[in-house]
Design a protein around this motif. Structure first.
Motif, PDB file in Angstrom:
ATOM      1  N   SER A 198      12.900   2.916  -9.765  1.00 43.21           N
ATOM      2  CA  SER A 198      13.112   2.776  -8.319  1.00 43.21           C
ATOM      3  C   SER A 198      12.167   1.764  -7.681  1.00 43.21           C
ATOM      4  N   TRP A 199      11.569   0.881  -8.476  1.00 43.55           N
ATOM      5  CA  TRP A 199      10.594  -0.067  -7.933  1.00 43.55           C
ATOM      6  C   TRP A 199      11.209  -0.985  -6.892  1.00 43.55           C
ATOM      7  N   ALA A 200      12.484  -1.347  -7.083  1.00 39.16           N
ATOM      8  CA  ALA A 200      13.106  -2.292  -6.148  1.00 39.16           C
ATOM      9  C   ALA A 200      13.236  -1.679  -4.758  1.00 39.16           C
ATOM     10  N   ALA A 201      13.633  -0.419  -4.688  1.00 41.89           N
ATOM     11  CA  ALA A 201      13.784   0.231  -3.379  1.00 41.89           C
ATOM     12  C   ALA A 201      12.447   0.315  -2.660  1.00 41.89           C
ATOM     13  N   TRP A 202      11.397   0.689  -3.372  1.00 44.59           N
ATOM     14  CA  TRP A 202      10.070   0.774  -2.747  1.00 44.59           C
ATOM     15  C   TRP A 202       9.527  -0.602  -2.408  1.00 44.59           C
ATOM     16  N   LEU A 203       9.885  -1.613  -3.203  1.00 42.61           N
ATOM     17  CA  LEU A 203       9.433  -2.970  -2.907  1.00 42.61           C
ATOM     18  C   LEU A 203       9.994  -3.460  -1.583  1.00 42.61           C
ATOM     19  N   PHE A 204      11.273  -3.218  -1.339  1.00 42.77           N
ATOM     20  CA  PHE A 204      11.891  -3.670  -0.101  1.00 42.77           C
ATOM     21  C   PHE A 204      11.280  -2.959   1.111  1.00 42.77           C
ATOM     22  N   ILE A 205      10.979  -1.671   0.959  1.00 40.61           N
ATOM     23  CA  ILE A 205      10.336  -0.926   2.045  1.00 40.61           C
ATOM     24  C   ILE A 205       8.945  -1.483   2.319  1.00 40.61           C
ATOM     25  N   ALA A 206       8.188  -1.760   1.248  1.00 42.49           N
ATOM     26  CA  ALA A 206       6.829  -2.273   1.420  1.00 42.49           C
ATOM     27  C   ALA A 206       6.832  -3.658   2.050  1.00 42.49           C
ATOM     28  N   VAL A 207       7.772  -4.504   1.654  1.00 44.19           N
ATOM     29  CA  VAL A 207       7.843  -5.852   2.223  1.00 44.19           C
ATOM     30  C   VAL A 207       8.153  -5.799   3.707  1.00 44.19           C
ATOM     31  N   ALA A 208       9.092  -4.946   4.107  1.00 40.98           N
ATOM     32  CA  ALA A 208       9.427  -4.823   5.527  1.00 40.98           C
ATOM     33  C   ALA A 208       8.251  -4.276   6.324  1.00 40.98           C
ATOM     34  N   ALA A 209       7.590  -3.249   5.796  1.00 39.75           N
ATOM     35  CA  ALA A 209       6.464  -2.650   6.515  1.00 39.75           C
ATOM     36  C   ALA A 209       5.310  -3.631   6.636  1.00 39.75           C
ATOM     37  N   LEU A 210       4.981  -4.310   5.545  1.00 41.99           N
ATOM     38  CA  LEU A 210       3.862  -5.260   5.578  1.00 41.99           C
ATOM     39  C   LEU A 210       4.181  -6.451   6.471  1.00 41.99           C
ATOM     40  N   GLY A 211       5.419  -6.929   6.409  1.00 39.61           N
ATOM     41  CA  GLY A 211       5.797  -8.055   7.263  1.00 39.61           C
ATOM     42  C   GLY A 211       5.696  -7.721   8.736  1.00 39.61           C
ATOM     43  N   ALA A 212       6.198  -6.558   9.132  1.00 40.06           N
ATOM     44  CA  ALA A 212       6.109  -6.143  10.534  1.00 40.06           C
ATOM     45  C   ALA A 212       4.659  -5.940  10.949  1.00 40.06           C
ATOM     46  N   PHE A 213       3.857  -5.365  10.074  1.00 39.64           N
ATOM     47  CA  PHE A 213       2.439  -5.149  10.369  1.00 39.64           C
ATOM     48  C   PHE A 213       1.733  -6.468  10.653  1.00 39.64           C
ATOM     49  N   LEU A 214       1.941  -7.457   9.793  1.00 40.54           N
ATOM     50  CA  LEU A 214       1.259  -8.737   9.950  1.00 40.54           C
ATOM     51  C   LEU A 214       1.757  -9.496  11.183  1.00 40.54           C
ATOM     52  N   LEU A 215       3.056  -9.471  11.430  1.00 39.67           N
ATOM     53  CA  LEU A 215       3.592 -10.190  12.582  1.00 39.67           C
ATOM     54  C   LEU A 215       3.104  -9.586  13.898  1.00 39.67           C
ATOM     55  N   VAL A 216       3.101  -8.269  13.992  1.00 33.63           N
ATOM     56  CA  VAL A 216       2.614  -7.629  15.216  1.00 33.63           C
ATOM     57  C   VAL A 216       1.113  -7.818  15.353  1.00 33.63           C
ATOM     58  N   ALA A 217       0.382  -7.804  14.228  1.00 28.76           N
ATOM     59  CA  ALA A 217      -1.064  -8.050  14.289  1.00 28.76           C
ATOM     60  C   ALA A 217      -1.347  -9.451  14.825  1.00 28.76           C
ATOM     61  N   PHE A 218      -0.587 -10.425  14.374  1.00 25.57           N
ATOM     62  CA  PHE A 218      -0.756 -11.788  14.873  1.00 25.57           C
ATOM     63  C   PHE A 218      -0.490 -11.864  16.372  1.00 25.57           C
ATOM     64  N   ARG A 219       0.545 -11.173  16.818  1.00 28.06           N
ATOM     65  CA  ARG A 219       0.890 -11.173  18.243  1.00 28.06           C
ATOM     66  C   ARG A 219      -0.186 -10.463  19.071  1.00 28.06           C
ATOM     67  N   VAL A 220      -0.667  -9.331  18.581  1.00 26.57           N
ATOM     68  CA  VAL A 220      -1.689  -8.582  19.316  1.00 26.57           C
ATOM     69  C   VAL A 220      -2.974  -9.389  19.414  1.00 26.57           C
ATOM     70  N   VAL A 221      -3.372 -10.047  18.345  1.00 32.77           N
ATOM     71  CA  VAL A 221      -4.594 -10.857  18.365  1.00 32.77           C
ATOM     72  C   VAL A 221      -4.465 -11.989  19.369  1.00 32.77           C
ATOM     73  N   ARG A 222      -3.310 -12.638  19.413  1.00 28.77           N
ATOM     74  CA  ARG A 222      -3.109 -13.726  20.376  1.00 28.77           C
ATOM     75  C   ARG A 222      -3.167 -13.226  21.810  1.00 28.77           C
ATOM     76  N   VAL A 223      -2.555 -12.085  22.081  1.00 28.71           N
ATOM     77  CA  VAL A 223      -2.566 -11.534  23.437  1.00 28.71           C
ATOM     78  C   VAL A 223      -3.977 -11.130  23.846  1.00 28.71           C
ATOM     79  N   ARG A 224      -4.716 -10.508  22.930  1.00 27.08           N
ATOM     80  CA  ARG A 224      -6.085 -10.094  23.254  1.00 27.08           C
ATOM     81  C   ARG A 224      -6.987 -11.294  23.498  1.00 27.08           C
TER      82      ARG A 224
END
Length: 201
Positions: free
Chosen positions: A127-153
Motif C-alpha cells: 500500500s505504499w502508493a496510497a500512503w505516498l499520495f497522501i503524504a505528497v498532498a499533505a506536505l505540499g499543502a503544508f509548505l505552500l501555506v507556510a510560505f504564504r503565512v511567512v509572507r503575510v507575517r
C-alpha cells in the motif's frame, strides 16, 4: 475555505478513481499510473493551500490544518472511488464491467467499502502508493501555506515598523509652559486713519 476545497477535491479525486478505466490505456500504463496520481495529489495540495491563503492567514496553526485537509481529501477520494468501483464489480460481476455514474449509489458504496479500507491495512510494501499520495498532498499543502503565512507575517511586521518609524520621526508640537492650547484671536489695532467710535470715546 480549506475544508470546502478539501471536500471538492475529495469528490473530484473519487470521480477520477472511479472513471480511470475509461482513460486511454497508454496514460494509465505510464509509470504504473503513479505520475498521474502524484500530479493529482499536488493539484489538491495547491487548491487547498490557495483556499486557505486567500484570506491572508498569519496563524501558524493553519499549517497542520492545511496538511490535514489535503491529506484527508486524498484519502477520502481514494476510499470513495475505490469503494464504488469495487462495489459495482461485486454487485454485477463481469469481465468487461466498467463503473459509471449509475453505480454511484449508497448500496454500491457500502458493499465495496470494506475492501477499499483494507488497502490501508495492508503491509506498506503493498500500500505504499496510497500512503505516498497522501503524504505528497499533505506536505505540499503544508509548505505552500507556510510560505504564504511567512509572507503575510513579514508584510505586517514591515507595515508596523513603518508606522512606528513614522510616529517617531514626527516632530512634536512645541508649546510654552504657560501657553494656552488655543491662541487668542488678535484684535485689530487702530491707527490714525481708523474712524473712532464717538459714543464710546
Amino acid at each position: 475555505m480549506g475544508l470546502l476545497a478539501g471536500l471538492v477535491c475529495a469528490a473530484g479525486l473519487g470521480a477520477a478513481v472511479l472513471f480511470q478505466q475509461s482513460l486511454p490505456s497508454a496514460m494509465m500504463d505510464f509509470g504504473g499510473g503513479v505520475p498521474i496520481s502524484l500530479a493529482l495529489s499536488l493539484l489538491i495540495a495547491a487548491l487547498v493551500a490557495l483556499a486557505i491563503g486567500a484570506v491572508r492567514p498569519s496563524s501558524l496553526l493553519l499549517l497542520p490544518v492545511a496538511a490535514l485537509y489535503a491529506g484527508g481529501a486524498v484519502m477520502a477520494g481514494q476510499i470513495t472511488g475505490s469503494a464504488v468501483m469495487i462495489g459495482a464489480a461485486l454487485r454485477t460481476p463481469s469481465a468487461n464491467r466498467v463503473a459509471g455514474l449509475s453505480d454511484v449509489t449508497w448500496p454500491t458504496f457500502t458493499s465495496g467499502l470494506r475492501d477499499a479500507l483494507a488497502l490501508y491495512g495492508a503491509p506498506l510494501s503493498e500500500s505504499w502508493a496510497a500512503w505516498l499520495f497522501i503524504a505528497v498532498a499533505a506536505l505540499g499543502a503544508f509548505l505552500l501555506v507556510a510560505f504564504r503565512v511567512v509572507r503575510v507575517r513579514r508584510a505586517r511586521r514591515a507595515e508596523e515598523a513603518a508606522a512606528a518609524e513614522a510616529e517617531e520621526t514626527r516632530e512634536p508640537e512645541y508649546r510654552a509652559p504657560f501657553e494656552p492650547a488655543q491662541q487668542p484671536v488678535p484684535k485689530p489695532t487702530a491707527d490714525l486713519f481708523t474712524p473712532r467710535n464717538p459714543a464710546r470715546d
